[in-house]
Design an enzyme around this catalytic site. Structure first.
Site, mmCIF file in Angstrom:
data_model
loop_
_atom_site.group_PDB
_atom_site.id
_atom_site.type_symbol
_atom_site.label_atom_id
_atom_site.label_comp_id
_atom_site.label_asym_id
_atom_site.label_seq_id
_atom_site.Cartn_x
_atom_site.Cartn_y
_atom_site.Cartn_z
ATOM 1 N N GLY A 37 46.381 49.760 41.286
ATOM 2 C CA GLY A 37 47.276 49.485 40.134
ATOM 3 C C GLY A 37 47.225 49.821 38.795
ATOM 4 O O GLY A 37 48.286 50.141 38.151
ATOM 5 N N THR A 49 48.942 46.912 49.958
ATOM 6 C CA THR A 49 50.421 46.141 49.384
ATOM 7 C C THR A 49 51.706 46.470 49.998
ATOM 8 O O THR A 49 51.808 47.682 50.295
ATOM 9 C CB THR A 49 50.493 46.722 47.792
ATOM 10 O OG1 THR A 49 49.210 46.450 46.897
ATOM 11 C CG2 THR A 49 51.726 46.248 47.083
ATOM 12 N N ARG A 107 42.730 39.299 37.000
ATOM 13 C CA ARG A 107 43.319 40.854 37.009
ATOM 14 C C ARG A 107 44.697 40.701 37.589
ATOM 15 O O ARG A 107 44.988 40.207 38.754
ATOM 16 C CB ARG A 107 42.384 41.609 37.718
ATOM 17 C CG ARG A 107 42.902 43.164 37.880
ATOM 18 C CD ARG A 107 43.562 43.447 39.123
ATOM 19 N NE ARG A 107 43.921 44.808 39.251
ATOM 20 C CZ ARG A 107 44.623 45.081 40.046
ATOM 21 N NH1 ARG A 107 45.132 44.211 41.014
ATOM 22 N NH2 ARG A 107 45.037 46.439 40.398
ATOM 23 N N THR A 131 52.092 51.690 45.971
ATOM 24 C CA THR A 131 50.889 51.028 46.577
ATOM 25 C C THR A 131 49.665 51.843 46.022
ATOM 26 O O THR A 131 49.914 53.163 45.854
ATOM 27 C CB THR A 131 50.931 50.815 47.765
ATOM 28 O OG1 THR A 131 49.856 50.316 48.206
ATOM 29 C CG2 THR A 131 50.923 52.174 48.494
HETATM 30 N N1 ASP Z 1 48.801 48.162 43.752
HETATM 31 C C1 ASP Z 1 47.920 46.877 44.081
HETATM 32 C C2 ASP Z 1 47.323 46.480 43.136
HETATM 33 O O1 ASP Z 1 46.719 47.303 42.038
HETATM 34 C C3 ASP Z 1 47.193 47.203 45.208
HETATM 35 C C4 ASP Z 1 47.310 48.204 46.203
HETATM 36 O O2 ASP Z 1 48.479 48.409 46.542
HETATM 37 O O3 ASP Z 1 46.266 48.437 46.814
HETATM 38 O O4 ASP Z 1 47.269 45.188 42.953
#
Ligand code: ASP
Length: 311
Positions: free
Chosen positions: A214, A160, A188, A211
């Site tokens: 989530g 992210t 989701r 990040t």
């Molecule tokens: N935080 C993001 C999510 O859960 C994904 C990530 O940062 O890896 O959608």
């Protein structure tokens, strides 16, 4: 004047944003950084190149924020490449904060955004492999296309882009863009498009983004928690450290879990903390571009195959 973005691919995104910062346009800067990441096919968890859900379709989430009264988000976008730009329109042209799914794509159509194919050939191949082989994401095979430091490559599916900027006029802005967890259940939504979870900006205090997994970030309202700690007097480092420790204390952690918080105060001080090693923040300021290791790591030992780790 400073821009900070999650992960080392943020270096190129920061370069794309820099002219906007110099021009005193923090919001344009964070949008430009996200657009860069969304267009890069080798970044496989943002925009084009993002890994799909378990039905083989990509869905994108994003948000943008200047202040509690000036923010917007979209989630589950399937036919438009730039969720942060659509989120900015939600912020600027609607009385609402968050649009989701087909209705978010319909809104983007009405706003004149071009439709785009989101599933890159490499992401399709990775999905086909996952469908046949199932289970764990094979970092060594899927990682071949990206030149990341080995420790960071471990988390390459947590890419992210969260981006915080303080421009030449002292305005703070933040944006966050993701394709979410690879092979997620369709529908989701993680932390990234949710104000207070993946991103929060309080102009009188500072900004934070996140990040990682989530569900862990969302459950503690991570970005809000960081900014609120700063509002109550914590330094940026104390605030991000406390947030990752809160994650570590709140969940039964699994080896694939990661959580990172990045904060930028209104005076330009930044700090970042990670649950586990292998994370870098990309920084650009008058000292030039650089990728910096986290100030604090809650669980410094990389998890073993069995999921056990030293504390
Ligand atoms: N935080 C993001 C999510 O859960 C994904 C990530 O940062 O890896 O959608």
């Amino acid at each position: 004047m400073r821009i900070v973005s999650t992960w080392s691919f943020g270096l190129a995104a920061n370069e794309a944003a820099w002219p906007h910062l110099v021009a005193g346009k923090a919001l344009d800067a964070v949008e430009a950084a996200c657009i860069y990441a969304e267009m890069a096919p080798d970044i496989d968890s943002v925009g084009f190149g993002g890994l799909p859900d378990s039905s083989g379709r990509v869905s994108l989430d994003g948000c943008v924020m200047l202040s509690p009264s000036c923010c917007g988000g979209v989630a589950g976008v399937r036919t438009h490449l730039h969720p942060v730009s659509v989120a900015r329109r939600v912020m600027e042209r609607t009385p609402h904060l968050l649009l989701v799914g087909q209705d978010a794509d319909d809104f983007a159509d009405r706003e004149g955004f071009a439709r785009a194919e989101l599933l890159a050939p490499g992401a399709r191949e990775a999905f086909e492999r996952w469908r046949v082989e199932g289970g764990v994401i094979d970092q060594s095979r899927d990682g071949a296309s990206r030149s990341l430091p080995a420790d960071e490559a471990r988390w390459r599916h947590h890419d992210t882009i969260g981006c915080l900027a303080l421009d030449a006029r002292g305005t703070l802005a933040g944006a966050c863009s993701t394709s979410g967890t690879p092979y997620k259940i369709p529908g989701r939504v993680g932390d990234s498009p949710i104000i207070g979870q993946g991103l929060y900006v309080e102009p009188a205090v500072g900004a934070a983004t996140a990040t990682g997994t989530g569900e862990l970030i969302a459950g503690i309202c991570g970005a809000f928690l960081v900014v609120e700690s700063m509002r109550r007097g914590a330094t940026p480092l104390e605030a991000v450290r406390d947030a990752v420790l809160r994650v570590a204390a709140s969940y039964r952690l699994e080896p694939q879990h990661q959580a990172v918080f990045l904060a930028l105060s209104k005076d330009g001080t930044f700090a970042h903390a990670a649950l586990r090693p292998g994370y870098r923040t990309s920084v650009m300021d008058l000292a030039g571009p650089r990728a910096v290791e986290a100030d604090f790591i809650a669980l410094p030992e990389a998890p073993t195959e069995s999921g056990a780790h030293a504390r």
